[in-house]
Write an enzyme that holds these catalytic residues in place. Structure first.
Site, PDB file in Angstrom:
ATOM      1  N   GLU A  71       0.833  -1.201   0.000  1.00 16.97           N
ATOM      2  CA  GLU A  71       0.000   0.000   0.000  1.00 16.97           C
ATOM      3  C   GLU A  71       0.873   1.259   0.000  1.00 16.97           C
ATOM      4  O   GLU A  71       2.092   1.182   0.122  1.00 16.97           O
ATOM      5  CB  GLU A  71      -0.907   0.026   1.234  1.00 16.97           C
ATOM      6  CG  GLU A  71      -2.239  -0.679   1.051  1.00 16.97           C
ATOM      7  CD  GLU A  71      -3.265   0.176   0.325  1.00 16.97           C
ATOM      8  OE1 GLU A  71      -2.887   1.229  -0.236  1.00 16.97           O
ATOM      9  OE2 GLU A  71      -4.446  -0.206   0.303  1.00 16.97           O
ATOM     10  N   ASN A 111     -10.269   5.753   3.236  1.00 16.26           N
ATOM     11  CA  ASN A 111      -9.318   5.430   2.182  1.00 16.26           C
ATOM     12  C   ASN A 111      -9.310   6.524   1.106  1.00 16.26           C
ATOM     13  O   ASN A 111     -10.058   7.496   1.181  1.00 16.26           O
ATOM     14  CB  ASN A 111      -9.695   4.081   1.548  1.00 16.26           C
ATOM     15  CG  ASN A 111      -8.496   3.197   1.300  1.00 16.26           C
ATOM     16  OD1 ASN A 111      -7.410   3.682   0.977  1.00 16.26           O
ATOM     17  ND2 ASN A 111      -8.683   1.905   1.441  1.00 16.26           N
ATOM     18  N   ASP A 170     -10.252   1.760  -3.308  1.00 22.65           N
ATOM     19  CA  ASP A 170      -9.133   1.657  -2.366  1.00 22.65           C
ATOM     20  C   ASP A 170      -8.346   2.961  -2.461  1.00 22.65           C
ATOM     21  O   ASP A 170      -8.925   4.036  -2.417  1.00 22.65           O
ATOM     22  CB  ASP A 170      -8.297   0.419  -2.680  1.00 22.65           C
ATOM     23  CG  ASP A 170      -7.533  -0.100  -1.470  1.00 22.65           C
ATOM     24  OD1 ASP A 170      -6.793   0.694  -0.847  1.00 22.65           O
ATOM     25  OD2 ASP A 170      -7.652  -1.292  -1.134  1.00 22.65           O
TER      26      ASP A 170
END
Length: 292
Positions: free
Chosen positions: A17, A149, A199
């Site tokens: 991430e 997010n 995301d």
């Protein structure tokens, strides 16, 4: 539109991430959340350095001095990649023990913005979005999220995009660069599993918002009003965050995860790695944290 992605770091990580392009070092930093690590990647040569931490590393950002601001599961620290020294910046996170910090970025106001998530399987809208300054002063700016997010700012810094991966939806807020206030929150798009739960996100130089459709193996490119401009397939089933990178910000990197079924993993064995493609448009430069 089709982009040609190649794997530049076959990490086989459970969940990568928060890719951040460091224009000074000319490298990309990413987080391996369950691996509790930060990884530095050269776009041409692959993994350069790696550092381990005591807890999940969920997000990071650049600072004026060259150090990094880093979100661990339940606190935010300052980390120097050159000396490997680290110190706590904010330890006041008090959401339930089943929750943790999640997506974060440095905003154009020079503060670190970090959202949280409910870590239970049956995620509830209990998490908040925080703004943290260089003195470690934190303020909850918004709340009511299951998985905060998708933070990204428009090129002029006046629009903040934010998503809830379990909403699943994307909002935009008016942003004041001088005060760091985010107001007038508006829903711009609702999504689902097929379209791609949102995301991580990034903005391009044209002011459009790129969202990793983690459930659909795509990058969704939206206009500021939420109109879908492009739906771009990627070579892994679960992309987690795009990042414009390279000397002219004309490349785009994506992180990914391996938490998919066996058949999908067999088709995409490099899931959990980092991928790179030439971008059709320049990206918006990321901000650095002021005062650190």
């Amino acid at each position: 539109m089709t982009l040609t992605f190649r794997c530049i770091a076959d990490l086989c990580a459970g969940l990568t991430e928060s890719p951040v392009w460091d224009d000074r070092r000319g490298t990309l930093f990413v987080c391996d959340i369950p691996g509790k690590a930060i990884i530095e990647i050269d776009l041409a040569e692959g993994v350069r350095r790696q550092w381990s931490f005591e807890a999940e590393v969920t997000a990071l950002g650049l600072c004026d001095s060259g150090v990094l601001v880093v979100a661990l599961a339940r606190k935010v620290i300052v980390f120097d990649p050159e000396t490997e020294t680290r110190r706590d910046l904010w330890t006041g996170y008090d959401e339930p023990q089943t929750s943790r910090l999640n997506d974060g970025k440095v905003g154009p106001d020079g503060a670190f913005w970090i959202g949280a998530m409910d870590g239970r399987a049956d995620r509830q809208p209990i998490a908040k979005l925080y703004r943290i300054d260089a003195q470690g002063q934190a303020r909850a700016m918004e709340g009511g999220f299951a998985v905060s997010n998708g933070l990204a700012w428009s090129p002029d810094g006046r629009i903040l995009y934010h998503s809830d991966s379990r909403g699943p939806w994307i909002d935009r807020l008016d942003f004041d660069l001088s005060s760091g206030e985010a107001t007038n929150r508006q829903r711009v798009v609702d999504l689902d599993e097929t379209k791609g739960r949102p995301d991580g996100g990034a903005c391009d130089a044209d002011g459009e918002y790129w969202s990793a459709g983690v459930s659909a193996g795509v990058l969704n490119r939206f206009a500021a009003d939420g109109t879908l401009r492009e739906r771009i397939p990627v070579p892994i089933p679960a992309p987690t965050m795009p990042c414009f990178c390279g000397p002219d910000l004309k490349q785009i990197a994506i992180t990914s995860h391996r938490q998919v079924d066996a058949a999908a993993l067999a088709d995409a064995p490099q899931s959990g790695g980092v991928f790179l493609a030439e971008a059709p448009v320049r990206g918006t430069p990321v901000a650095r944290m002021k005062g650190l």
